[in-house]
Write a protein that holds these residues in place. Structure first.
Motif, short mmCIF file in Angstrom:
data_model
loop_
_atom_site.label_atom_id
_atom_site.label_comp_id
_atom_site.label_asym_id
_atom_site.label_seq_id
_atom_site.Cartn_x
_atom_site.Cartn_y
_atom_site.Cartn_z
N LEU A 124 15.57 -5.92 -2.11
CA LEU A 124 14.65 -6.76 -0.69
C LEU A 124 13.52 -4.90 -0.34
CD1 LEU A 124 17.55 -6.94 1.35
CD2 LEU A 124 16.38 -9.20 0.69
N SER A 125 12.28 -5.55 0.15
CA SER A 125 11.01 -4.76 -0.24
C SER A 125 10.08 -5.15 0.90
CB SER A 125 10.43 -4.91 -1.62
OG SER A 125 9.72 -6.28 -2.19
N THR A 126 9.68 -4.21 1.00
CA THR A 126 8.51 -4.46 2.75
C THR A 126 7.54 -3.32 2.57
OG1 THR A 126 8.55 -3.99 5.41
CG2 THR A 126 10.21 -2.39 3.82
N GLN A 127 6.47 -4.03 2.95
CA GLN A 127 4.89 -2.81 2.53
C GLN A 127 4.30 -3.04 3.57
OE1 GLN A 127 3.14 -4.19 -1.27
NE2 GLN A 127 4.38 -4.28 -2.21
N PHE A 128 4.02 -1.82 3.84
CA PHE A 128 2.54 -1.82 5.02
C PHE A 128 1.20 -1.11 4.26
CE2 PHE A 128 6.95 -1.86 6.70
CZ PHE A 128 7.12 -3.02 7.84
N SER A 129 0.47 -1.53 4.90
CA SER A 129 -1.29 -0.99 4.57
C SER A 129 -1.73 -0.82 5.88
CB SER A 129 -1.31 -1.38 3.23
OG SER A 129 -2.46 -3.08 3.61
N THR A 130 -2.74 -0.34 5.70
CA THR A 130 -4.29 -0.10 6.47
C THR A 130 -5.19 -1.43 6.29
OG1 THR A 130 -5.21 1.00 5.04
CG2 THR A 130 -3.89 2.47 6.64
N SER A 131 -4.47 -2.14 5.16
CA SER A 131 -5.50 -3.22 4.81
C SER A 131 -5.13 -4.80 5.11
CB SER A 131 -7.28 -2.75 3.39
OG SER A 131 -5.36 -2.73 2.91
N ASN A 132 -3.96 -4.90 4.94
CA ASN A 132 -3.49 -6.47 4.85
C ASN A 132 -1.96 -6.30 5.93
OD1 ASN A 132 -3.01 -8.76 3.45
ND2 ASN A 132 -2.92 -7.72 2.20
N ARG A 133 -1.77 -7.37 5.92
CA ARG A 133 -0.90 -7.65 6.95
C ARG A 133 0.34 -6.77 6.50
NH1 ARG A 133 -1.92 -12.61 5.25
NH2 ARG A 133 0.83 -14.28 4.01
N PRO A 134 1.81 -6.47 7.39
CA PRO A 134 2.80 -6.46 6.50
C PRO A 134 3.97 -7.25 5.52
CG PRO A 134 2.97 -6.08 9.10
CD PRO A 134 1.97 -6.51 8.93
N PHE A 135 4.26 -6.57 4.80
CA PHE A 135 5.01 -7.70 3.65
C PHE A 135 5.87 -7.76 4.05
CE2 PHE A 135 6.56 -7.35 -0.91
CZ PHE A 135 5.63 -8.61 -1.56
N LEU A 136 6.89 -8.39 3.64
CA LEU A 136 8.14 -8.45 2.69
C LEU A 136 9.05 -9.64 1.85
CD1 LEU A 136 9.55 -9.41 6.86
CD2 LEU A 136 9.67 -6.31 5.99
N GLU A 137 9.22 -9.25 0.96
CA GLU A 137 10.22 -10.13 -0.24
C GLU A 137 11.37 -9.73 0.15
OE1 GLU A 137 8.51 -11.18 -4.26
OE2 GLU A 137 9.53 -9.20 -3.82
N ALA A 138 12.37 -11.26 -0.66
CA ALA A 138 13.57 -10.82 -1.29
C ALA A 138 13.49 -11.94 -2.25
CB ALA A 138 14.51 -11.96 -0.44
N ALA A 139 14.11 -11.12 -3.43
CA ALA A 139 14.21 -11.09 -4.83
C ALA A 139 15.02 -11.12 -5.40
CB ALA A 139 12.71 -10.61 -5.57
N VAL A 140 15.54 -12.24 -6.59
CA VAL A 140 16.19 -12.54 -7.61
C VAL A 140 15.86 -11.97 -8.65
CG1 VAL A 140 18.29 -13.20 -8.67
CG2 VAL A 140 18.28 -14.12 -6.37
N THR A 141 16.73 -10.28 -9.39
CA THR A 141 16.17 -9.89 -10.42
C THR A 141 16.59 -9.87 -11.87
OG1 THR A 141 16.56 -7.70 -10.00
CG2 THR A 141 14.60 -8.44 -9.10
#
Length: 304
Positions: A24-41
């Motif tokens: 499970l991951s999330t990203q925030f930046s000053t140049s894009n909307r928030p990012f949320l991801e769920a993955a099976v690795t």
């Protein structure tokens, strides 16, 4: 658009083997909307492993496989296909192997969607990435061990900004009373290509305790500098940082920097990352990411 994929994702995550992780991951930046991801690795798939992820920005699937050839060497390959919800596709892959003193690698990508539509922080990763909205690239890499302490290395980038790096790397022979795990590497050569020409020089120092420091410079009309630091583990915590300034790059972020922290948390692994740099338009940007990987199919430790 990702809702129809959620039942499939849950079905996959509920039936995987022990080596597989839920990420499970999330990203925030000053140049894009928030990012949320769920993955099976690391999902076992035939002789290899698959990663499948769904995020607010894209759907991604990748496959990797390693093969050991008796008396010859090893071969590793991987491929990834992603589809940003805003449209387009990104396909990339790489293949590498070694036989005796020779190691060869080839990688490439073709895309008609910007990288930032897939992952907001990717443009500021340590490795330079092509930020054009569409195009292709091919990378070629070769290493040849001339002796125990001397290696020849060549790397070519074809596509957006063709260039080639050719250098020699010297490994210092350890002193009789020195720690054999301490390594000092010195390298030098030349980089030439579209809008770039200069002498390259670099140094890497590693110790048995886990400390690693690397620095590389390009001396020419547009001087460049890249550095990376990995600290020895602080208990269960691992820390690293990097920075690269390459003003000669025309289609990648010329300034990129970041720091990473990783440590166990519960039954899983927590990762925290900071990223920043300068875009193609010269504007600065900054972001952060949080990631948690949880092994699936494992029971908790019942030890009192």
């Amino acid at each position: 658009m990702s809702r129809p994929l959620i039942p499939l994702f849950l079905a996959l995550s509920s039936s995987v083997a022990q080596a597989t992780d839920l990420q499970l991951s999330t990203q925030f930046s000053t140049s894009n909307r928030p990012f949320l991801e769920a993955a099976v690795t690391d999902l076992p798939t035939g002789p290899g492993q698959t990663r499948f992820g769904v995020s607010t920005h894209a759907i991604r699937a990748s496959y990797r496989q390693s093969l050991s050839l008796p008396a010859l060497g090893a071969v590793q390959g991987d491929a990834e296909l992603s589809h940003p919800w805003s449209g387009g596709l990104r396909l990339r892959g790489q293949l590498g192997g070694s036989v005796g003193p020779v190691a060869l690698g080839i990688g490439g990508e073709v895309f008609n969607a910007p990288l930032s539509t897939e992952a907001p922080l990717a443009p500021w990763q340590e490795e330079a990435h092509d930020l054009r909205p569409q195009g292709w690239n091919v990378n070629l890499d070769a290493r040849y061990r001339l002796s125990r302490f001397l290696t020849a290395h060549g790397h070519s980038e074809l596509g957006a900004q063709a260039n080639t790096l050719a250098e020699l790397e010297w490994r210092r022979a350890p002193a009789a009373d020195a720690d054999p795990d301490n390594v000092l590497l010195l390298r030098g050569g030349v980089r030439a290509g579209q809008d770039v020409l200069g002498l390259s020089t670099g140094v890497t120092y590693r110790t048995g305790s886990g400390l690693s420091l690397s620095a590389d410079a390009l001396l020419g009309a547009q001087p460049s500098l890249s550095a990376r630091l990995n600290l020895p583990p602080l208990g269960d915590t691992e820390l690293s940082a990097y920075a690269s300034y390459e003003p000669w790059r025309r289609f990648s972020a010329p300034l990129r920097y970041g720091a990473d922290l990783s440590r166990p948390l519960g039954r899983g692994q927590l990762g925290v990352s900071l990223r920043g740099g300068q875009g193609l338009d010269g504007q600065p940007g900054f972001g952060a990411a949080l990631q948690y990987s949880l092994p699936l199919g494992q029971q908790g430790d019942d030890t009192p």
